[in-house]
Design an enzyme around this catalytic site. Structure first.
Site, PDB file in Angstrom:
ATOM      1  N   THR A 371       0.861  -1.335  -0.115  1.00  0.00           N
ATOM      2  CA  THR A 371      -0.064   0.103   0.052  1.00  0.00           C
ATOM      3  C   THR A 371       0.809   1.174  -0.016  1.00  0.00           C
ATOM      4  OG1 THR A 371      -1.422  -1.248   1.152  1.00  0.00           O
ATOM      5  CG2 THR A 371      -1.798   1.033   1.334  1.00  0.00           C
ATOM      6  N   ASP A 413      -7.725 -10.074   0.650  1.00  0.00           N
ATOM      7  CA  ASP A 413      -8.117  -9.586   1.469  1.00  0.00           C
ATOM      8  C   ASP A 413      -9.354 -10.145   2.204  1.00  0.00           C
ATOM      9  OD1 ASP A 413      -5.963  -8.117   2.336  1.00  0.00           O
ATOM     10  OD2 ASP A 413      -6.768  -6.123   1.749  1.00  0.00           O
ATOM     11  N   SER A 442     -10.090  -4.177   5.014  1.00  0.00           N
ATOM     12  CA  SER A 442      -8.951  -3.384   4.841  1.00  0.00           C
ATOM     13  C   SER A 442      -8.561  -3.161   6.158  1.00  0.00           C
ATOM     14  CB  SER A 442      -9.068  -2.218   3.755  1.00  0.00           C
ATOM     15  OG  SER A 442      -7.827  -1.628   3.813  1.00  0.00           O
ATOM     16  N   SER A 443      -7.180  -2.795   6.103  1.00  0.00           N
ATOM     17  CA  SER A 443      -6.476  -2.274   7.269  1.00  0.00           C
ATOM     18  C   SER A 443      -6.133  -0.904   7.124  1.00  0.00           C
ATOM     19  CB  SER A 443      -5.298  -3.033   7.658  1.00  0.00           C
ATOM     20  OG  SER A 443      -5.588  -4.408   8.054  1.00  0.00           O
ATOM     21  N   GLY A 463       1.505  -0.918   5.034  1.00  0.00           N
ATOM     22  CA  GLY A 463       1.893  -1.933   5.891  1.00  0.00           C
ATOM     23  C   GLY A 463       1.020  -2.946   6.157  1.00  0.00           C
ATOM     24  N   GLY A 464       0.061  -3.292   5.157  1.00  0.00           N
ATOM     25  CA  GLY A 464      -0.740  -4.514   5.527  1.00  0.00           C
ATOM     26  C   GLY A 464      -1.462  -4.528   6.882  1.00  0.00           C
TER      27      GLY A 464
END
Length: 562
Positions: A371, A413, A442-443, A463-464
């Site tokens: 991302t 995801d 999503s994060s 950063g996932g």
């Protein structure tokens, strides 16, 4: 699809865990008087600033910056992925837009399972089967329709020029291209000439991408969502095993959503709501911190890390169980963020020892790689916090040679199967199961902070699964410990997401006394190089109205402004 998924999965796992950037170089604190852009590449930040200097607002700069990142930062910048944006107008109005990808109509909850009900390795992460319907361009056009002041054609042109003139490969990019080269070759069945054997200082010209952007400039959003580009994308994806249809693209639309807001020690935090898990999880983390007197601890001490990690572990357990696309599942928002509930969630905290993960199951009620993030503040006082993604580095690794870009692998995801972790180790539930037209959890956590009802921070990171914890730590350092923005961004970070039950510390950033204390508390420590610890890009507005920027030294991230 061809039977190379097991081989690809092994490579993908290695790339997610062992890939590291070149040694960090500490950045100087940059301060601007009027406007600023902080992004992953200098070219993009400079293009965004040029738009601001021409009289454009933060939303105009958002469009130009995002498209410039699609050219200069193919690792995550994109027109074939998706993202979220949180905004604050100079009069205090706030809002957010969701341009997250969605599942193709042919997919379903068992799409990635074999006949025995097991997850097929690689199918959700590599190649056409991993690709969600992109939302980036829909989001940009929707933002421009509502807030843009300069002509869209004028905002697209700098990215076209950048693609035709070419970008200079950085040392980090050269390492990245080399690292992924073998995966590109397998997925695309040949080396990708644009990136193969490129060295720092080389120039890459993206002629195909320039032509694609020019088509969008001439034909508008329709070119991508029902026009000539759509037909080419559908044909390419189907020829590579995808189930995407013309109707899937035609039916996509970015959505305006209400942001998550909450107060913490006098500051108002504004973040993204579902299908992002960021805002809800942040609200839980800060809500539990109120019971732990965190501000009595000094950053980087064992006590500070222990208290923050305790909230991380509990919040992620709830994230994984309850959060998903609000258009498809009922999210118990009020219950999850109720102060009484959060107090009960942290009530078994022990200052001297870690609580067993088995005792931190999702809460029960009484009746959530790569991302990139950019932050912008314009001279009018408007602010946008934007996180956009292809998911994994270079997404699905599938490159469209005619259109000039990588496709995302956002389908990973979703929960391919409840209880089975995705590439970031996150374990999902039925709330995040695949369904046609559904948006995956999503994060991503684009966030804005107000102090005394005035704009104070614009912050976010890639950063996932580490995004949420990185954002929380930077907010704490900058807003509450009054750390200068660049120092707050560059400070050592840590991460805990409950499962797997290990505390990730940035390598060689924490002293042995702290590490030994954490081990005595019962933590399993991981200090291995982890490329997904986040690269925060942030702006802080000081008391005298200056714009203090933080461009993460972990990458090629750069601030620009005037």
């Amino acid at each position: 699809m061809k039977n190379y998924f097991y081989f690809l999965l092994a490579i993908s796992v290695i790339s997610c865990t062992n890939h590291s950037a070149s040694s960090e170089q500490v950045q100087e604190l940059e301060i601007y008087d009027h406007a600023a852009v902080v992004s992953a590449r200098k070219e993009a930040s400079d293009i965004g600033t040029a738009i601001l200097k021409k009289g454009g607002n933060a939303f105009d700069a958002m469009v130009a910056t995002e498209l410039a990142l699609a050219v200069s930062y193919p690792f995550a910048g994109n027109i074939s992925g998706g993202g979220f944006m949180v905004y604050r107008m100079n009069d205090g109005e706030i809002g957010s837009i969701d341009y997250r990808e969605m599942a193709p109509s042919a997919t379903h909850k068992d799409y990635y399972l074999d006949q025995e009900g097991n997850v097929i390795p690689g199918k959700s992460t590599l190649g056409a089967t991993a690709v969600g319907i992109p939302g980036t361009l829909s989001g940009l056009f929707e933002v421009h329709k509502k807030f843009g002041t300069l002509p869209m054609e004028e905002l697209i042109q700098p990215a076209i020029d950048l693609a035709r003139n070419g970008i200079i490969v950085t040392e980090r990019q050269a390492q990245s291209f080399a690292y992924y080269d073998s995966i590109f070759t397998v997925v695309n069945q040949k080396p990708l000439a644009l990136f193969h054997q490129k060295k720092a200082g080389d120039t890459i010209v993206f002629e195909a991408l320039a032509n694609t952007l020019e088509t969008i400039q001439n034909e508008g959003e329709q070119a991508f969502y029902g026009g000539s580009l759509t037909e080419k994308m559908v044909s390419f994806l189907q020829s590579n095993g995808g189930a995407h249809t013309l109707e899937d693209f035609k039916s996509y639309k970015a959505k305006w959503r209400d942001p998550i807001t909450f107060d913490f020690l006098g500051n108002r935090i504004i973040s993204m709501g579902p299908p992002s898990s960021g805002g809800v999880t942040l609200k839980q983390i800060f809500g539990m911190l109120g019971s732990l007197d965190l501000m009595n601890e000094s950053p980087d001490t064992a006590a500070y890390i222990h208290k923050l990690s305790a909230t991380f572990r509990r919040a992620y357990a709830d994230r994984n169980e309850y959060l998903g696309d609000p258009d498809f599942v009922a999210i118990p928002m009020d219950e999850l963020t109720n102060p009484v509930y959060l107090s009960s969630r942290i009530s078994n905290f022990d200052k001297d020892t870690i609580v067993a993960i088995g005792d931190i199951n999702p809460g029960k009620f009484i009746e959530s790689n790569e991302t990139t993030h950019y932050s912008i503040v314009d001279s009018y006082g408007n602010a946008v916090s934007v996180t956009t993604t292809l998911n994994g580095g270079y997404g699905s690794k599938l490159f469209d040679p005619e259109l000039g870009f990588f496709y995302n692998n956002e389908m990973d995801d979703f929960s391919s199967k409840p209880g089975v972790p995705n590439m970031f180790g996150l374990v999902g539930s039925k709330a995040n199961a695949i369904a046609p037209g559904k948006r995956m959890l999503s994060s991503m956590t684009p966030t804005i902070v107000e102090k005394n009802e005035e704009l104070h921070l614009v912050v976010g990171t890639p950063g996932g699964s580490t995004i949420i914890t990185a954002v929380a730590q930077v907010i704490l350092r900058s807003a509450y410990y009054d750390t200068p923005m660049q120092e707050a961004v560059d400070a050592a970070r840590f991460h805990h997401q409950g499962v797997p039950d290990r505390l990730i510390l940035e390598p060689s950033r924490f002293n042995t006394v702290v590490i030994d204390s954490l081990k005595q508390m019962g933590y399993t420590i991981s200090e291995r190089t982890n490329r997904i610890i986040g690269k925060v890009n942030a702006i802080r507005i000081t008391e005298d109205g200056k714009l203090e920027t933080g461009a993460d030294s972990r990458g090629d991230d750069t601030a620009s402004g005037y």
